[in-house]
Each structure stands twice: as structure tokens, then as C-alpha cells.
Motif scaffolding. Structure first.
Motif, PDB file in Angstrom:
ATOM      1  N   UNK A 134      -7.151   6.832   0.284  1.00 55.29           N
ATOM      2  CA  UNK A 134      -8.389   7.138  -0.444  1.00 55.29           C
ATOM      3  C   UNK A 134      -9.524   6.193  -0.046  1.00 55.29           C
ATOM      4  N   UNK A 135      -9.207   4.946   0.274  1.00 52.07           N
ATOM      5  CA  UNK A 135     -10.240   4.035   0.761  1.00 52.07           C
ATOM      6  C   UNK A 135     -10.773   4.512   2.108  1.00 52.07           C
ATOM      7  N   UNK A 136      -9.875   5.028   2.944  1.00 47.91           N
ATOM      8  CA  UNK A 136     -10.305   5.579   4.228  1.00 47.91           C
ATOM      9  C   UNK A 136     -11.198   6.799   4.004  1.00 47.91           C
ATOM     10  N   UNK A 137     -10.834   7.640   3.035  1.00 46.26           N
ATOM     11  CA  UNK A 137     -11.630   8.843   2.743  1.00 46.26           C
ATOM     12  C   UNK A 137     -13.036   8.483   2.272  1.00 46.26           C
TER      13      UNK A 137
ATOM     14  N   UNK B 233      -1.534   7.122 -10.302  1.00 45.61           N
ATOM     15  CA  UNK B 233      -2.360   6.465  -9.284  1.00 45.61           C
ATOM     16  C   UNK B 233      -3.174   7.499  -8.518  1.00 45.61           C
ATOM     17  N   UNK B 234      -2.530   8.605  -8.137  1.00 47.67           N
ATOM     18  CA  UNK B 234      -3.241   9.655  -7.401  1.00 47.67           C
ATOM     19  C   UNK B 234      -4.410  10.184  -8.217  1.00 47.67           C
ATOM     20  N   UNK B 235      -4.184  10.426  -9.497  1.00 50.61           N
ATOM     21  CA  UNK B 235      -5.245  10.986 -10.341  1.00 50.61           C
ATOM     22  C   UNK B 235      -6.402  10.008 -10.509  1.00 50.61           C
ATOM     23  N   UNK B 236      -6.098   8.715 -10.622  1.00 54.44           N
ATOM     24  CA  UNK B 236      -7.159   7.704 -10.721  1.00 54.44           C
ATOM     25  C   UNK B 236      -7.965   7.671  -9.435  1.00 54.44           C
ATOM     26  N   UNK B 237      -7.263   7.661  -8.290  1.00 58.21           N
ATOM     27  CA  UNK B 237      -7.949   7.645  -7.001  1.00 58.21           C
ATOM     28  C   UNK B 237      -8.793   8.906  -6.821  1.00 58.21           C
ATOM     29  N   UNK B 238      -8.245  10.049  -7.229  1.00 60.81           N
ATOM     30  CA  UNK B 238      -8.965  11.318  -7.095  1.00 60.81           C
ATOM     31  C   UNK B 238     -10.218  11.314  -7.962  1.00 60.81           C
TER      32      UNK B 238
END
Length: 314
Positions: free
Chosen positions: A163-166, A199-204
Motif C-alpha cells: 500500500x505504501x508503494x501504491x 490491516x487490509x481494511x485500514x490500509x484500504x
């Protein structure tokens, strides 16, 4: 020279230009003034005309290289056969992305968190490829099931890297096999699966609109209902009807077919996915070519479709 190669391999542009300037200074000390001037000019040009980060992400480096598969799709919107309603959604996505600056200037981020759901082979991955091609972006594919099994205990930290790369490298990020993460069963776990999902939902939720984030699943029915509100758009895929199935096969066979009454093949195509139809078309074409023929007829297509039907049942 070693430092130059190392900085390029690590993707450190600042270090790369710094080393290049040192080489220019060394050249000047040895009296190679023309070379020194050319190197300095090249560095200045590179710094002011630095290409988009899309270029560097095309070959992921460091931790990212083990997490994503990068590609540059060549399929365009004209190659995508979808129902009119779904095609309209894809075109709306493209319009928002192409006018993203205009939208952002007015305080409206373009849709960028997408959920693709539907049976295997119905065009989810191809749509992601088309979006990447039409927007001149790389397609970065993440197989969540593989990620979870390979990095058990570290999956959340690996997701952070992606997600940081995105956020910093614009692209189309496709999280394939999303049901491995987003199933209802995850809500019943108090361990790793639940932690990864949270974690995925927070990043999203916190992801910027710099990149397109796509989650693809074959099994909408097992997804946690709460997941759907996290996405800007949900695109529902289904098996093609007779008209769409004919278009898929015609598109793959191109000029090899002549005078085929596609309506007569409707029953043979029924129940097959886009991927099945493409494989049937390819099988029919290869059989004709290997036999020395130049035209694929209705009997050749029917035989290939029957073979695909048998394979799908098996």
C-alpha cells in the motif's frame, strides 16, 4: 562505476545522480571537459525531467519484488466484451481517472477502491489489464492466498509495503483471490486471519487516489458483508449470454471465420465463461491450421465448444 550500478539497482535516484556528478568532477580533473559538461547536463536534464515513478515500479525492487508481479498489458477497451451496464461502469472509471486532476481540484477523489466479483473466467483480470493499458499504467498483481501462506505472521507488514508503494508509485494494483482474506470465516478468527483483514481494511481506507486498488473474488457469497462499503465501486461479473459469447469468439478468431451462423451455436456456448470461449476459439483455429485449412467453420467451432463443455464438467 560500482556505486553507480548499486544505486541504479536499488532505485535510489538521488544517489545515482550524486555518483554521476562525482564522475563528472573526476572527468574535469583529468581534462575531459566535454565529457564532464555532458554528464552534468545529463544529470540536470534527468532531475528536471524525471519520469513518473511508474517507470521504476515496472520492475519492482527490494521487498516489493517478492510481493507483486508486474506487467504492461496490451489489451484495450475494444477487446473487452461485457454487458452494456458493466461496460458503462468501466468507461466511467476510465473517465474519472483521466480527469482525476479536475476532480481533485474540486475536492472529489476519483473512484479508486474497486471490488470485482463473479465466476472464474468472466473478465475480472482482463478488466484490470484493460484499465492499466488504457491509463498507460503498470499492472501489479498480488495473489493474496500465496502471500498469506508464504509470509505467515508477516502478512500485515507485507501489505503495508504494497500500500505504501501504491501511494508513491501510480499503478493498477490487483489483489487476486481476495476471498482468501475477506471471507466470513475470517470474522470468526481471533488470530492471524482477522488481524490481516483488519490491516487490509485500514490500509484500504487510508489509501490515496494515486493508484487503482482492485480486489477480485470468485466467491461474493462468502465475503463479509461489511467489506462492500469499503469500496468505491463494486463490479458484478457473470457468464456471457449468447450475443456476448459470439462476440468473444469472433474477436479471437478474427478473419479466420467466414459465414458462420453464430445463432446456431448458442446452445453449445451456453454456460461457458469468457476464458472457456477464448480457449475453444483457439483450439478450433489451431486444428484447422494444422490440417492445412484457412477458414474455421461452424463444425470446427462446435467440436471445440463440446470439448470445452466436457472439460468444464470434468
Amino acid at each position: 562505476m560500482k556505486a553507480l550500478v548499486r544505486s541504479h539497482a536499488s532505485g535510489d535516484d538521488d544517489a545515482f545522480y550524486s555518483v554521476a556528478l562525482q564522475m563528472a568532477a573526476q572527468a574535469a580533473r583529468h581534462g575531459h571537459n566535454r565529457l564532464a559538461a555532458d554528464l552534468k547536463a545529463a544529470v540536470e536534464h534527468g532531475r528536471t525531467e524525471r519520469p513518473s515513478k511508474v517507470t521504476s515500479i515496472a520492475q519492482p525492487r527490494g521487498d516489493l519484488s517478492d510481493l507483486v508481479v508486474a506487467s504492461h498489458p496490451t489489451v484495450g477497451l475494444k477487446d473487452l466484451v461485457l454487458p452494456s451496464s458493466l461496460s458503462a461502469q468501466v468507461q466511467r472509471l476510465l473517465m474519472e481517472q483521466r480527469q482525476r486532476k479536475n476532480l481533485l481540484d474540486h475536492g472529489f477523489p476519483p473512484a479508486h477502491r474497486l471490488l470485482f466479483e463473479g465466476p472464474p473466467g468472466t473478465g475480472k483480470t482482463m478488466t484490470a489489464a484493460v484499465l492499466a493499458h488504457e491509463l498507460s499504467l503498470p499492472l501489479l498483481t498480488i495473489r493474496l492466498d500465496s502471500l498469506m501462506s508464504k509470509y505467515m505472521g508477516e502478512t500485515a507488514s507485507k501489505l503495508r509495503v504494497i500500500f505504501e508503494a501504491a501511494d508513491s508509485h501510480r499503478g493498477v494494483y490487483l489483489f487476486d483471490e481476495f476471498d482468501a482474506l475477506g471471507g466470513d470465516r475470517a470474522s470468526n478468527d481471533v488470530g492471524e486471519a482477522r488481524r490481516i483483514l483488519n490491516s487490509f481494511l485500514v490500509f484500504l481506507e487510508n489509501s490515496s487516489s494515486e493508484s487503482l486498488i482492485i480486489a477480485a473474488t470468485n466467491h461474493r457469497s462468502i465475503l463479509d458483508r461489511a467489506l462492500f462499503r469499503r469500496f468505491d465501486m463494486v463490479l458484478d461479473y457473470a457468464l456471457p449470454d449468447a450475443k456476448q459469447a459470439s462476440a468473444v469468439m469472433r474477436g479471437r478468431l478474427s478473419s479466420l471465420t467466414k459465414g458462420v451462423r453464430w445463432a446456431s451455436l448458442a446452445k453449445d456456448m451456453e454456460g461457458l465463461s469468457h476464458a472457456d470461449l477464448v480457449r475453444a476459439a483457439e483450439s478450433a483455429a489451431k486444428s484447422v491450421i494444422l490440417a492445412g485449412g484457412t477458414t474455421v467453420g461452424v463444425d470446427d467451432i462446435r467440436l471445440a465448444l463440446e470439448s470445452r463443455q466436457a472439460a468444464s464438467l470434468g
